[in-house]
Scaffold this motif. Structure first.
Motif, PDB file in Angstrom:
ATOM      1  N   GLN A   9      45.280  34.077 104.415  1.00 51.96           N
ATOM      2  CA  GLN A   9      44.684  32.723 103.888  1.00 51.96           C
ATOM      3  C   GLN A   9      43.231  32.983 103.744  1.00 51.96           C
ATOM      4  O   GLN A   9      42.463  31.884 103.044  1.00 51.96           O
ATOM      5  CB  GLN A   9      44.906  31.632 104.441  1.00 51.96           C
ATOM      6  CG  GLN A   9      46.571  31.289 104.688  1.00 51.96           C
ATOM      7  CD  GLN A   9      46.783  29.832 104.645  1.00 51.96           C
ATOM      8  OE1 GLN A   9      46.520  29.125 105.358  1.00 51.96           O
ATOM      9  NE2 GLN A   9      47.560  29.213 103.673  1.00 51.96           N
ATOM     10  N   GLU A  14      47.737  20.285 105.470  1.00 56.39           N
ATOM     11  CA  GLU A  14      47.815  21.024 104.323  1.00 56.39           C
ATOM     12  C   GLU A  14      46.454  21.205 103.710  1.00 56.39           C
ATOM     13  O   GLU A  14      45.833  21.991 103.192  1.00 56.39           O
ATOM     14  CB  GLU A  14      49.106  20.875 103.242  1.00 56.39           C
ATOM     15  CG  GLU A  14      48.803  19.503 102.639  1.00 56.39           C
ATOM     16  CD  GLU A  14      49.291  18.343 103.318  1.00 56.39           C
ATOM     17  OE1 GLU A  14      49.695  18.443 104.617  1.00 56.39           O
ATOM     18  OE2 GLU A  14      49.312  17.015 102.654  1.00 56.39           O
ATOM     19  N   SER A  45      44.067  23.459 105.899  1.00 58.03           N
ATOM     20  CA  SER A  45      44.229  25.024 105.618  1.00 58.03           C
ATOM     21  C   SER A  45      43.503  24.980 104.165  1.00 58.03           C
ATOM     22  O   SER A  45      42.798  26.192 104.001  1.00 58.03           O
ATOM     23  CB  SER A  45      45.482  24.980 105.443  1.00 58.03           C
ATOM     24  OG  SER A  45      46.213  25.310 104.342  1.00 58.03           O
ATOM     25  N   PHE A  53      51.261  30.031 114.973  1.00 62.33           N
ATOM     26  CA  PHE A  53      52.419  28.808 115.755  1.00 62.33           C
ATOM     27  C   PHE A  53      52.615  29.607 117.283  1.00 62.33           C
ATOM     28  O   PHE A  53      52.601  30.892 117.319  1.00 62.33           O
ATOM     29  CB  PHE A  53      53.571  28.678 114.975  1.00 62.33           C
ATOM     30  CG  PHE A  53      53.447  27.672 113.862  1.00 62.33           C
ATOM     31  CD1 PHE A  53      54.001  26.464 114.009  1.00 62.33           C
ATOM     32  CD2 PHE A  53      52.910  28.007 112.598  1.00 62.33           C
ATOM     33  CE1 PHE A  53      53.888  25.490 113.023  1.00 62.33           C
ATOM     34  CE2 PHE A  53      52.593  27.135 111.711  1.00 62.33           C
ATOM     35  CZ  PHE A  53      53.008  25.814 111.815  1.00 62.33           C
ATOM     36  N   GLU A  65      57.820  23.486 108.090  1.00 61.27           N
ATOM     37  CA  GLU A  65      56.649  23.085 108.798  1.00 61.27           C
ATOM     38  C   GLU A  65      55.561  24.141 108.607  1.00 61.27           C
ATOM     39  O   GLU A  65      54.261  23.931 108.337  1.00 61.27           O
ATOM     40  CB  GLU A  65      57.029  22.966 110.407  1.00 61.27           C
ATOM     41  CG  GLU A  65      55.861  22.587 111.281  1.00 61.27           C
ATOM     42  CD  GLU A  65      56.192  23.045 112.939  1.00 61.27           C
ATOM     43  OE1 GLU A  65      55.316  22.517 113.699  1.00 61.27           O
ATOM     44  OE2 GLU A  65      57.232  23.724 113.114  1.00 61.27           O
ATOM     45  N   ARG A  66      56.106  25.460 108.504  1.00 58.02           N
ATOM     46  CA  ARG A  66      55.277  26.543 108.431  1.00 58.02           C
ATOM     47  C   ARG A  66      54.547  26.337 107.055  1.00 58.02           C
ATOM     48  O   ARG A  66      53.199  26.694 106.834  1.00 58.02           O
ATOM     49  CB  ARG A  66      55.859  27.816 108.397  1.00 58.02           C
ATOM     50  CG  ARG A  66      54.697  29.277 108.217  1.00 58.02           C
ATOM     51  CD  ARG A  66      53.892  29.185 109.235  1.00 58.02           C
ATOM     52  NE  ARG A  66      52.676  29.859 108.979  1.00 58.02           N
ATOM     53  CZ  ARG A  66      52.148  30.896 109.890  1.00 58.02           C
ATOM     54  NH1 ARG A  66      52.880  30.904 111.156  1.00 58.02           N
ATOM     55  NH2 ARG A  66      51.073  31.398 109.761  1.00 58.02           N
ATOM     56  N   ALA A  67      55.347  26.204 105.863  1.00 54.85           N
ATOM     57  CA  ALA A  67      54.812  25.771 104.524  1.00 54.85           C
ATOM     58  C   ALA A  67      53.800  24.772 104.301  1.00 54.85           C
ATOM     59  O   ALA A  67      52.857  25.042 103.794  1.00 54.85           O
ATOM     60  CB  ALA A  67      56.086  25.693 103.620  1.00 54.85           C
ATOM     61  N   THR A  68      53.965  23.853 105.113  1.00 52.68           N
ATOM     62  CA  THR A  68      52.931  22.819 105.208  1.00 52.68           C
ATOM     63  C   THR A  68      51.665  23.110 105.697  1.00 52.68           C
ATOM     64  O   THR A  68      50.617  23.022 105.268  1.00 52.68           O
ATOM     65  CB  THR A  68      53.561  21.495 106.125  1.00 52.68           C
ATOM     66  OG1 THR A  68      54.684  21.028 105.798  1.00 52.68           O
ATOM     67  CG2 THR A  68      52.538  20.371 105.893  1.00 52.68           C
ATOM     68  N   ALA A  69      51.828  23.864 107.097  1.00 58.72           N
ATOM     69  CA  ALA A  69      50.665  24.363 107.663  1.00 58.72           C
ATOM     70  C   ALA A  69      49.782  25.364 106.712  1.00 58.72           C
ATOM     71  O   ALA A  69      48.505  25.471 106.835  1.00 58.72           O
ATOM     72  CB  ALA A  69      51.212  25.049 108.832  1.00 58.72           C
ATOM     73  N   LEU A  70      50.492  26.029 105.901  1.00 58.88           N
ATOM     74  CA  LEU A  70      49.777  27.177 105.083  1.00 58.88           C
ATOM     75  C   LEU A  70      49.252  26.512 103.709  1.00 58.88           C
ATOM     76  O   LEU A  70      48.691  27.056 102.996  1.00 58.88           O
ATOM     77  CB  LEU A  70      50.810  27.893 104.251  1.00 58.88           C
ATOM     78  CG  LEU A  70      51.336  29.047 105.415  1.00 58.88           C
ATOM     79  CD1 LEU A  70      52.497  29.929 104.763  1.00 58.88           C
ATOM     80  CD2 LEU A  70      50.458  29.866 105.919  1.00 58.88           C
ATOM     81  N   GLY A  71      49.388  25.118 103.671  1.00 60.06           N
ATOM     82  CA  GLY A  71      48.771  24.272 102.659  1.00 60.06           C
ATOM     83  C   GLY A  71      49.512  23.670 101.672  1.00 60.06           C
ATOM     84  O   GLY A  71      49.062  23.196 100.661  1.00 60.06           O
ATOM     85  N   TYR A  72      50.773  23.900 101.452  1.00 60.14           N
ATOM     86  CA  TYR A  72      51.575  23.436 100.704  1.00 60.14           C
ATOM     87  C   TYR A  72      51.858  22.058 100.619  1.00 60.14           C
ATOM     88  O   TYR A  72      52.300  21.511 101.671  1.00 60.14           O
ATOM     89  CB  TYR A  72      52.985  24.252 100.409  1.00 60.14           C
ATOM     90  CG  TYR A  72      52.927  25.557  99.720  1.00 60.14           C
ATOM     91  CD1 TYR A  72      52.621  26.064  98.695  1.00 60.14           C
ATOM     92  CD2 TYR A  72      52.626  26.770 101.016  1.00 60.14           C
ATOM     93  CE1 TYR A  72      52.749  27.094  98.216  1.00 60.14           C
ATOM     94  CE2 TYR A  72      52.546  27.833 100.693  1.00 60.14           C
ATOM     95  CZ  TYR A  72      52.355  28.214  99.192  1.00 60.14           C
ATOM     96  OH  TYR A  72      52.224  29.583  98.816  1.00 60.14           O
ATOM     97  N   SER A  73      51.742  21.103  99.442  1.00 63.58           N
ATOM     98  CA  SER A  73      52.197  19.833  99.606  1.00 63.58           C
ATOM     99  C   SER A  73      53.683  19.551  99.422  1.00 63.58           C
ATOM    100  O   SER A  73      54.120  19.574  98.095  1.00 63.58           O
ATOM    101  CB  SER A  73      51.297  18.913  98.437  1.00 63.58           C
ATOM    102  OG  SER A  73      50.157  19.557  98.392  1.00 63.58           O
ATOM    103  N   GLY A 111      49.029  29.659  99.651  1.00 62.10           N
ATOM    104  CA  GLY A 111      48.862  28.384  99.945  1.00 62.10           C
ATOM    105  C   GLY A 111      47.767  27.622  99.824  1.00 62.10           C
ATOM    106  O   GLY A 111      47.529  26.150  99.565  1.00 62.10           O
TER     107      GLY A 111
END
Lengths: 229, 285, 323, 252
Positions: free
Chosen positions: D165, D73, D76, D84, C193-201, D105
């Motif tokens: 970021q 994604e 961001s 969170f 979930e965090r990885a997605t929120a950081l912008g990773y697809s 990211g």
């Protein structure tokens, strides 16, 4: 009957409750006040064995409850009505009562129906089809048929219409008059004024204020300072 | 046309066995959120216990009575000794643990009875065929359909009309709350696990005279049970029933049209259901 | 570059040791091939956190494609293996892209269904795959470079080829697991979930992991068929997937060398035990359970633990100073 | 020139409307807080803003671009980062690695570099990581494994990851939740400092902090905006008092 002795509780790594003490006698209603995140629900969960209590002790009628499994705690007669009610949605109203029913209880399912005519009307309905107020009544009713020696209510009036809040106030007084003590988490001070004998205020997991029913009116400003603005 | 009807009935017979096989898997999943890769092994051991009882006493009815109890006990013993310690783990580790259990049971069976399958004959009272007009059907298969239907009703009654069943349903929604009502959840778990194993064992007993007992029928059965549960919807009694019948009939009818493709079809159906409708036909969201 | 230089001698040593220590050359060949296969599984499970029952698809596919290319296309064995690898990558991309659309238990079920589908497709297409009998008499066509013929017609030569493949593939995978991609996979595994929120697809990372895993597994599957001169149907069975998984887990999935240990354990111990106890798989089931409960990191973590213990005990003077 | 606006944002679950017609307007380089009692719809609003949940109707504009339909994604990458409510870190990695992953990211390609060692990729992030380390005061703990940090420190790292970021707007979901009394000033100082460079949208239960550090406060109740204003206006608003304490508080 209930005695908490410098209870320290944790959620995983985070220390939530710090040295909380309180006692509750027969026929008393203790209100626990505090902001969101102050540790009110954690306190109830600590009593019910749902949260890790690393230090301190909890006794009920002389029996140690600290870190026993919830079903054993429930067997001692502590009946918990959680904040989000946790009605079994796939079970009918009647089944919700039936699985909780203990023949030793002062309340039979029929008594419940006369106490809450609304539940009788809807007894064949699924728990998921009830309104918020009906769910709250069912949650309390489900605790009553379980033969409670003590009732633990987590924000029973939250999000409910004033009429239903009044009804819940009545039920609380009603239960209290049978001698069953009640532990009540509540954010609505006016409800507390009507039903509570005494109160504690939690802030950041610590008891910062305690007092009698009279103090709820006398120290309103102080209490409000802790609760909101 | 007659052949079609025959295959349809066969499919029904297969379907009810699939139901018995899957219902335990689906209910344990619903209640414990636990996927048991050893479930097929209960079915296999059920067939072997039947083989032993029938070859010792010659009495199939005795096997029908005793074998499911043996398997139920075995299931509870496994739950108590191994499986329950994996409840706290992630799904993938639960799968690996039960995979290990399944492998051990399979190898144990080969150690005792060898890798070659065993035949089990149906009871003499059910040998032969029934004739209804021109239509003939094996007596034993007819018995399987009727008996399994009866069991299905008993299971339904148990789940819907008893306090235990209501607790299982309540527990599958919110086990913690059931515990807060004073119910010993761990005990409820193991009893349910045991009953699921018992039903899979019963499926093994009923299947033994039809297909014999062999060490690899467990893996095969597990695959089938997964298809049934996925198509019907995890955690749903009705899903297991409808899913079982659908898969049974599909396999049976297909096998007369395109024998090689029968299994291909059901696995394709399983993949399609997961992708398009992950909750299955009757699964809860 | 230093990374590869560091690992190169270890890998060469492993390949040589397998040749010198193991009782037979075919056993050594098999150990190295299955080490690559276990590594393919580790990439998915240990780095991307995906428990897949789909490895047999790529293994069987590689075996069939490599074999068919030798029989029908008549291309040399190297080209055959490259075609097998490409086929593995393509199918892995497809299987991966579909399977990762679901999570948790549904992901596992999907990979299981795909393996069964692959099995029944292989069974049905018996004109191509030989069905139940498998593809027999698979040749190894020699490579012809400028009139200079390289044939791997002896088991020694084949071992040498497998060993070179092993070293190169492991070096490649070490590079990948130590790259930003490898670290991102670990991050996704730890907290999607965090990885997605950081912008990773996240899904593309998983698909790429599938592609790496599928291509090296197919390559190894191809080598295995050339090694046996035979591509059996059992390559695409669910049980094959299970064995690959067990191998990877017992060896340890968090480290590339775990795959070597897993393969060594399964192939060698299996070979030794099966000689006098055919049902040694019983033991394997037990070991799998114990590994999950008590040694989640597999044999490799146990080995590291022993090293650490030894270095603390005997090299205590130097380490204590540091701390 | 607002940086984030919502236009009649509505989110319903079946018949239940969690958020109704919310018009939010966040000015650049300010600290804008959203508060409200339980069930007011703050978290749903937050999920809609971050893209975790799809809106039922309405629009969200970020930096003059419509983002209502973009996934988390994509948002961001446009310069909108979040923290969170429940600490969500890569617990087995070091503080620095957490920040590096966060910093990478925002570029869509770097995470896919499998052909070169991570060291070369990581160089690119040095500036962003250092900025985050410095701002959150983690310089001396950069090599600590995130799982070994205290709860309060994990909450700080949570904010630090959003910072790494280098966003234009940072959305903070109850950054003080579960923090000890002593750690709270640490977070509130940090949040206050941030508005020098970026815009902060804060969702928070702790009224004390909100009143102390916000530029503008939006109070929500039952899925709608109840009042909006400066901390002083909010402090003296009778409706806010009632929303928090229930009726009959006129004697206060």
């Amino acid at each position: 009957m209930l005695e908490l002795n410098s209870v320290n509780s944790f959620y995983g790594k985070s220390h939530i409750l710090f040295d909380v003490n309180c006692t509750l006698k027969r026929g008393e209603v203790l209100a626990i006040l505090g902001r969101n995140g102050a540790g009110k629900s954690t306190l109830l969960k600590s009593i019910m064995g749902l949260v890790d209590v690393r230090d301190g002790s909890i006794h009920f009628e002389g029996n140690e409850l600290t870190n026993t499994t919830s079903h054993r705690i429930a067997h001692q007669g502590l009946c918990f009505v959680p904040e989000n009610r946790d009605i079994f949605e796939i079970l009918s109203v009647e089944e919700n009562l039936y699985i909780s029913h203990n023949p030793a209880s002062n309340w039979s399912i029929n008594d419940i129906y006369s106490l809450f005519p609304r539940l009788k009307e809807r007894r064949k309905n699924g728990g998921g089809n009830l309104s918020g107020g009906e769910q709250q009544m069912l949650a309390i009713a489900r605790a009553l048929v379980n033969d409670p020696k003590m009732l633990i209510l987590d924000e029973p009036t939250e999000g409910l219409a004033p009429v239903i809040v009044e009804e819940i106030e009545k039920i609380i007084s009603n239960v209290r008059s049978t001698g069953i003590p009640i532990l009540l988490v509540e954010q609505n001070i006016s409800v507390c004024r009507k039903v509570a004998d005494k109160f504690i205020v939690l802030e950041q997991g610590q008891v910062v204020l305690e007092g009698s029913n009279q103090d709820l009116s006398d120290q309103t400003e102080k209490i409000e300072h802790y609760l909101a603005v | 046309m007659e052949l079609f009807f025959f295959q349809l009935l066969n499919g029904l017979g297969l379907g009810v066995i699939y139901f018995l096989l899957s219902v335990g898997l689906t209910i344990t999943f619903g209640l414990l959120n636990f996927v048991n890769f050893a479930h097929g092994a209960f079915y296999m051991v059920g067939a072997y216990v039947t083989f032993v009882i029938v070859s010792l006493t010659g009495n199939f009815w005795l096997a029908l009575l005793i074998a499911p109890l043996v398997i139920g006990t075995l299931a509870i013993a496994l739950e108590q000794s191994v499986v329950k310690f994996s409840y706290v783990l992630e799904h993938k580790y639960q799968i690996l643990v039960t995979l290990g259990v399944a492998l051990m049971l399979q190898e144990l069976v080969i150690m005792i009875w060898g890798p070659i399958g065993k035949n089990v004959s149906p009871p003499s009272s059910l040998a032969g065929i029934i004739e209804i007009g021109d239509f003939i059907y094996p007596k034993y298969r007819a018995f399987v359909i009727a008996f399994s239907a009866l069991i299905a009703i008993v299971v339904w009654w148990g789940l819907e009309k008893t306090k235990f069943g209501a607790l299982v349903r309540a527990g599958s929604e919110n086990a913690q709350m059931v515990g807060l009502l004073g119910v010993n959840i761990t005990r409820l778990f193991s009893i349910t696990f045991g009953l699921g194993g018992l039903l899979a064992g019963l499926a093994g007993v009923l299947a033994a005279p039809l297909r014999g007992a062999d060490p690899f029928m467990g893996v095969e059965a597990l695959g089938i049970a997964f298809i049934v549960v996925v198509i019907g919807g995890m955690g749903s009694f009705l899903g297991a029933l409808v899913g079982g019948l659908v898969v049974g009939v599909m396999q049976s009818v297909m096998s007369s049209v395109w024998p090689e493709g029968a299994s291909l079809m059901v696995y394709a159906a399983m993949a399609a259901v997961i992708l398009s409708r992950p909750r299955g036909l009757f699964g809860r969201a | 570059m230093s990374l590869e230089l560091k690992h190169c001698p270890i890998l060469i040593a492993i390949a040589l040791a397998a040749f010198l220590v193991l009782p037979s050359i075919s056993l050594a060949t098999e150990v190295l091939i299955f080490a690559i296969i276990a590594l393919g599984c580790s990439i998915l499970l240990g780095y991307a956190g995906l428990l897949s029952f789909g490895q047999a698809i790529f293994f069987g596919l590689g075996a069939y494609v490599a074999s068919l290319s030798q029989i029908h296309l008549g291309v040399n064995f190297l080209v055959g293996l490259l075609i097998a690898t490409a086929a593995g990558a393509t199918v892995a991309a497809l299987v991966g892209a579909l399977a990762i659309r679901r999570q948790g238990i549904y992901f596992v079920m999907l990979t299981l269904a795909f393996t069964q589908l692959a099995f029944f497709v292989s069974y049905t297409l018996d004109e191509w795959t030989g069905g139940d009998n498998g593809l027999l008499d698979v040749p190894r066509n020699s490579v012809d470079i400028f009139g200079f013929e390289i044939a791997i017609d002896s088991s020694e030569k084949f071992y040498a080829f497998v060993a070179i493949s092993f070293v190169l593939i492991f070096l490649g995978m070490i590079r990948i697991t130590h790259s930003q991609f490898g670290r991102t996979l670990l991050a996704i595994k730890q907290n999607e979930e965090r990885a997605t929120a950081l912008g990773y697809s996240v899904k593309w990372y998983k698909v790429l992991a599938f592609i790496f895993s599928g291509s090296i597994t197919a390559y190894a599957g191809g080598m295995y068929a050339l090694f046996l001169n035979f591509a059996p149907l059992s390559n695409v069975e669910l049980i094959m997937s299970e064995h690959i998984l067990i191998m990877a887990i017992i060896g340890g999935t968090g480290n590339v060398y775990g795959a070597v240990l897993g393969s060594l354990f399964l192939v060698v111990v299996g070979d030794m035990l099966s000689a006098f106890w055919e049902r040694w798989l019983f033991l394997l089931g037990g070991i799998l359970i114990l590994t999950v409960f008590y040694m989640r990191g597999g044999l490799i973590s146990g080995l590291y633990g022993v090293f650490e213990f030894l270095s603390q005990k005997f090299g205590s003077a130097s380490t204590q100073k540091e701390s | 020139m607002s940086i984030l606006t919502t236009n009649r944002l509505t989110k319903s679950y079946g018949e239940f409307k969690a958020v109704t017609d919310v018009n939010l307007d966040v000015q650049p380089n300010t600290l804008h807080a959203v508060i409200g009692p339980n069930g007011a719809g703050k978290t749903t609003l937050f999920h809609c803003l971050t893209g975790v949940q799809r809106l039922t109707s309405g629009r969200i504009l970020f930096d003059n671009k419509e983002i209502s339909k973009l996934g988390p994604e994509k948002r961001s990458s446009l310069g909108m980062s979040r923290s969170f409510q429940v600490t969500s870190l890569f617990l087995e990695m070091t503080v620095r690695e957490n920040l590096q992953i966060a910093a990478l990211g925002v570029s869509s390609i770097d995470g896919f570099r499998f052909w070169s060692s991570s060291a070369s990729t990581v160089k690119k992030t040095a500036a962003a990581v250092d900025y985050a380390l410095e701002t959150t005061g983690f310089e001396n703990r950069a090599e600590t494994i995130a799982g070994d940090l205290s709860h309060g420190q994990q909450r700080m790292l949570e904010v630090g990851m959003a910072l790494a970021q280098q966003p234009k707007l940072i959305l903070l979901d109850e950054p003080t939740s579960g923090m000890g009394v002593d750690d709270i000033p640490m977070i509130s100082d940090l949040v206050r400092r941030l508005t020098k460079d970026i815009t902060v949208l804060l969702i928070e239960h702790n009224m004390g902090i909100v009143l102390e550090i916000s530029d503008k406060i939006t109070v929500m109740q039952l899925g709608q905006i109840l009042v909006e204003g400066t901390p002083n206006q909010i402090k003296n608003d009778q409706r806010v008092r009632e929303a928090y304490l229930g009726g009959e508080t006129e004697d206060a």
